[in-house]
Design a protein around this motif. Structure first.
Motif, PDB file in Angstrom:
ATOM      1  N   LEU A  13       0.846  -1.144   0.020  1.00  0.00           N
ATOM      2  CA  LEU A  13      -0.112  -0.078   0.000  1.00  0.00           C
ATOM      3  C   LEU A  13       0.845   1.133   0.121  1.00  0.00           C
ATOM      4  O   LEU A  13       0.369   2.421  -0.507  1.00  0.00           O
ATOM      5  N   LEU A  14       2.049   1.171   0.327  1.00  0.00           N
ATOM      6  CA  LEU A  14       2.877   2.214   0.703  1.00  0.00           C
ATOM      7  C   LEU A  14       3.893   2.452  -0.404  1.00  0.00           C
ATOM      8  O   LEU A  14       4.328   3.674  -0.767  1.00  0.00           O
ATOM      9  N   TYR A  15       4.339   1.193  -1.016  1.00  0.00           N
ATOM     10  CA  TYR A  15       5.507   1.353  -2.099  1.00  0.00           C
ATOM     11  C   TYR A  15       5.237   0.683  -3.694  1.00  0.00           C
ATOM     12  O   TYR A  15       5.876   0.874  -4.429  1.00  0.00           O
ATOM     13  N   ASP A  16       4.118  -0.108  -3.546  1.00  0.00           N
ATOM     14  CA  ASP A  16       3.944  -0.605  -4.773  1.00  0.00           C
ATOM     15  C   ASP A  16       3.096   0.282  -5.845  1.00  0.00           C
ATOM     16  O   ASP A  16       2.197   0.910  -5.263  1.00  0.00           O
ATOM     17  N   PRO A  17       3.794   0.542  -6.865  1.00  0.00           N
ATOM     18  CA  PRO A  17       3.228   1.721  -8.014  1.00  0.00           C
ATOM     19  C   PRO A  17       1.713   1.497  -8.168  1.00  0.00           C
ATOM     20  O   PRO A  17       1.404   2.548  -8.033  1.00  0.00           O
ATOM     21  N   GLU A  18       1.106   0.268  -8.201  1.00  0.00           N
ATOM     22  CA  GLU A  18      -0.020   0.149  -8.552  1.00  0.00           C
ATOM     23  C   GLU A  18      -1.100   0.446  -7.446  1.00  0.00           C
ATOM     24  O   GLU A  18      -1.961   1.144  -7.233  1.00  0.00           O
ATOM     25  N   LEU A  19      -0.799  -0.437  -6.331  1.00  0.00           N
ATOM     26  CA  LEU A  19      -1.635  -0.507  -5.046  1.00  0.00           C
ATOM     27  C   LEU A  19      -1.362   0.984  -4.334  1.00  0.00           C
ATOM     28  O   LEU A  19      -2.441   1.460  -3.732  1.00  0.00           O
ATOM     29  N   SER A  20      -0.269   1.479  -4.399  1.00  0.00           N
ATOM     30  CA  SER A  20      -0.194   2.731  -3.629  1.00  0.00           C
ATOM     31  C   SER A  20      -0.943   3.994  -4.393  1.00  0.00           C
ATOM     32  O   SER A  20      -1.110   4.943  -3.942  1.00  0.00           O
ATOM     33  N   SER A  21      -1.230   3.694  -5.504  1.00  0.00           N
ATOM     34  CA  SER A  21      -2.240   4.737  -6.138  1.00  0.00           C
ATOM     35  C   SER A  21      -3.554   4.069  -6.824  1.00  0.00           C
ATOM     36  O   SER A  21      -4.477   5.018  -7.509  1.00  0.00           O
ATOM     37  N   ALA A  22      -4.000   3.106  -6.108  1.00  0.00           N
ATOM     38  CA  ALA A  22      -5.293   2.539  -6.492  1.00  0.00           C
ATOM     39  C   ALA A  22      -6.292   3.519  -6.175  1.00  0.00           C
ATOM     40  O   ALA A  22      -6.296   3.980  -4.990  1.00  0.00           O
ATOM     41  N   GLU A  23      -7.486   3.565  -6.835  1.00  0.00           N
ATOM     42  CA  GLU A  23      -8.652   4.155  -6.712  1.00  0.00           C
ATOM     43  C   GLU A  23      -9.890   3.494  -6.212  1.00  0.00           C
ATOM     44  O   GLU A  23      -9.920   2.150  -6.627  1.00  0.00           O
ATOM     45  N   PRO A  24     -10.673   3.885  -5.330  1.00  0.00           N
ATOM     46  CA  PRO A  24     -11.000   5.140  -4.924  1.00  0.00           C
ATOM     47  C   PRO A  24      -9.705   5.470  -3.787  1.00  0.00           C
ATOM     48  O   PRO A  24      -9.574   4.746  -2.836  1.00  0.00           O
ATOM     49  N   ALA A  25      -9.036   6.757  -3.719  1.00  0.00           N
ATOM     50  CA  ALA A  25      -8.164   7.118  -2.801  1.00  0.00           C
ATOM     51  C   ALA A  25      -8.418   7.254  -1.425  1.00  0.00           C
ATOM     52  O   ALA A  25      -7.778   6.759  -0.385  1.00  0.00           O
ATOM     53  N   ALA A  26     -10.000   7.572  -1.224  1.00  0.00           N
ATOM     54  CA  ALA A  26     -10.494   7.475  -0.029  1.00  0.00           C
ATOM     55  C   ALA A  26     -10.377   6.218   0.726  1.00  0.00           C
ATOM     56  O   ALA A  26     -10.207   6.199   1.964  1.00  0.00           O
ATOM     57  N   TYR A  27     -10.875   5.119  -0.076  1.00  0.00           N
ATOM     58  CA  TYR A  27     -10.910   3.825   0.531  1.00  0.00           C
ATOM     59  C   TYR A  27      -9.426   3.339   1.066  1.00  0.00           C
ATOM     60  O   TYR A  27      -9.088   2.571   1.837  1.00  0.00           O
ATOM     61  N   ARG A  28      -8.583   3.554  -0.021  1.00  0.00           N
ATOM     62  CA  ARG A  28      -7.129   3.021   0.160  1.00  0.00           C
ATOM     63  C   ARG A  28      -6.629   3.842   1.367  1.00  0.00           C
ATOM     64  O   ARG A  28      -5.892   3.193   2.175  1.00  0.00           O
ATOM     65  N   CYS A  29      -7.055   5.125   1.566  1.00  0.00           N
ATOM     66  CA  CYS A  29      -6.539   5.879   2.606  1.00  0.00           C
ATOM     67  C   CYS A  29      -7.077   5.102   3.885  1.00  0.00           C
ATOM     68  O   CYS A  29      -6.269   4.788   4.953  1.00  0.00           O
ATOM     69  N   ALA A  30      -8.293   4.743   4.005  1.00  0.00           N
ATOM     70  CA  ALA A  30      -9.066   3.986   5.107  1.00  0.00           C
ATOM     71  C   ALA A  30      -8.449   2.685   5.319  1.00  0.00           C
ATOM     72  O   ALA A  30      -8.250   2.281   6.586  1.00  0.00           O
TER      73      ALA A  30
END
Length: 337
Positions: free
Chosen positions: A140-157
């Motif tokens: 979630l912090l370093y992988d190019p795809e998963l660290s930028s996956a949308e929706p950003a709000a859910y990824r943040c949560a």
């Protein structure tokens, strides 16, 4: 009177041995195990706070907190017995190796479905261990795809939930050690878990040699692959450039445990310290953070040399420290025999 003298002659050495073993176990608990898990609780708490403050994957404070917490985990990751085994806590913090790619799939599924299971700590604790812990957070912090996956709000949560979950898991492990398990080891011979101090020492020795095997066979063996087909991207935590660091931290922590286990065997302790120092020095000289160098013959040779140094440590422990602790040379860390 003569009978009493004979009894004392037989019994006093056993009492002295039990006293020595009890002191060794107290020392390991008070200076190695409990401080290690206390540090893990502290650092995962800081990680959870950092994620709450800023869940942006590239956030420097968040990444710094993540790396400090990951360091604390590696320092205790060889202690995979007792409280670590309960409720799969060890896997919930450290699901690796992941030979089938379960971690990125599980995380991608959560984000795609915007699964509300992450909304509560109780819900998050029910998801696959592949999506929890430090290796999930690395994606979630370093992988190019998963660290930028949308929706950003859910990824943040999800980042916040995963960070809080590491803290909750670390607290549960420490609570078990403080509330029950340390007492079982201190009270060896007076409970069914450890029916003698020898059994408690065997558990600690098993954790030590299993940790060394894990480093030699998996942390180093997986990225090495074969000479014809090296696999640098099978290295542990290569996305965050932590692969070599894990070897260094693990060796330093395991050297500390070995020194404490061998305190009553000064000659063996000196030799054990020496081989650990050689392995640590070789790791420190490697300068290959993610083991990318295994793709070249020279780089592979250096990693092979480090792997052999660690196996030398393991061999010496089995040949000298194990028998001194009453552990047979054929002891298998994976099955306890």
């Amino acid at each position: 009177m003569r009978y009493l003298a004979i009894c004392l002659a037989l019994f006093l050495p056993l009492m002295a041995l039990a006293q020595s073993q009890s002191e060794e176990i107290d020392d390991i608990l008070d200076r190695h195990i409990l401080p290690g898990f206390e540090a893990l609780v502290e650092e995962t708490g800081a990680l959870a706070a950092a994620a709450t403050a800023d869940c942006t994957p590239a956030s420097e404070p968040l990444r710094a907190a993540y790396n400090a917490a990951f360091d604390a985990w590696v320092r205790v990751s060889h202690l995979r017995f007792g409280p670590m085994e309960a409720e799969n806590r060890g896997f919930a913090l450290g699901f690796w190796p992941d030979a089938r790619g379960a971690t990125p799939r599980a995380l991608a599924d959560l984000i795609r479905d915007q699964d509300p299971v992450i909304d509560t700590p109780e819900g998050f604790a029910t998801i696959s261990v592949a999506a929890r812990g430090f290796y999930g957070l690395e994606f979630l912090l370093y992988d190019p795809e998963l660290s930028s996956a949308e929706p950003a709000a859910y990824r943040c949560a999800l980042i916040r939930a995963a960070s809080a979950d590491t803290h909750a898991t670390a607290r549960a492990i420490l609570s078990d050690w403080q509330g029950r398990y340390a007492g079982l080891m201190r009270g060896a011979g007076r409970n069914q878990t450890y029916q003698s101090y020898d059994e408690a020492l065997r558990a600690l020795f098993g954790a030590l040699v299993e940790g060394l095997e894990f480093t030699a066979d998996l942390r180093l063996g997986r990225p090495m692959g074969t000479f014809e087909r090296p696999r640098p991207r099978r290295a542990e935590a290569w996305r965050s450039g932590r692969s070599l660091r894990h070897v260094q931290i693990a060796l330093e922590s395991q050297a500390d445990l070995a020194a404490r286990l061998s305190v009553s065997e000064p000659e063996a302790r000196g030799r054990v310290t020496h081989v650990f120092d050689l392995a640590i020095a070789r790791a420190d000289a490697l300068d290959d953070p993610g083991f990318a160098g295994v793709a070249t013959p020279a780089g592979r040779l250096r990693v092979e040399a480090l792997q052999q140094s660690i196996r030398d440590v393991d061999g010496l422990l089995r040949a000298e420290l194990g028998p001194a602790l009453g552990i047979a040379a054929g002891f298998n860390a994976l099955d306890g025999d």
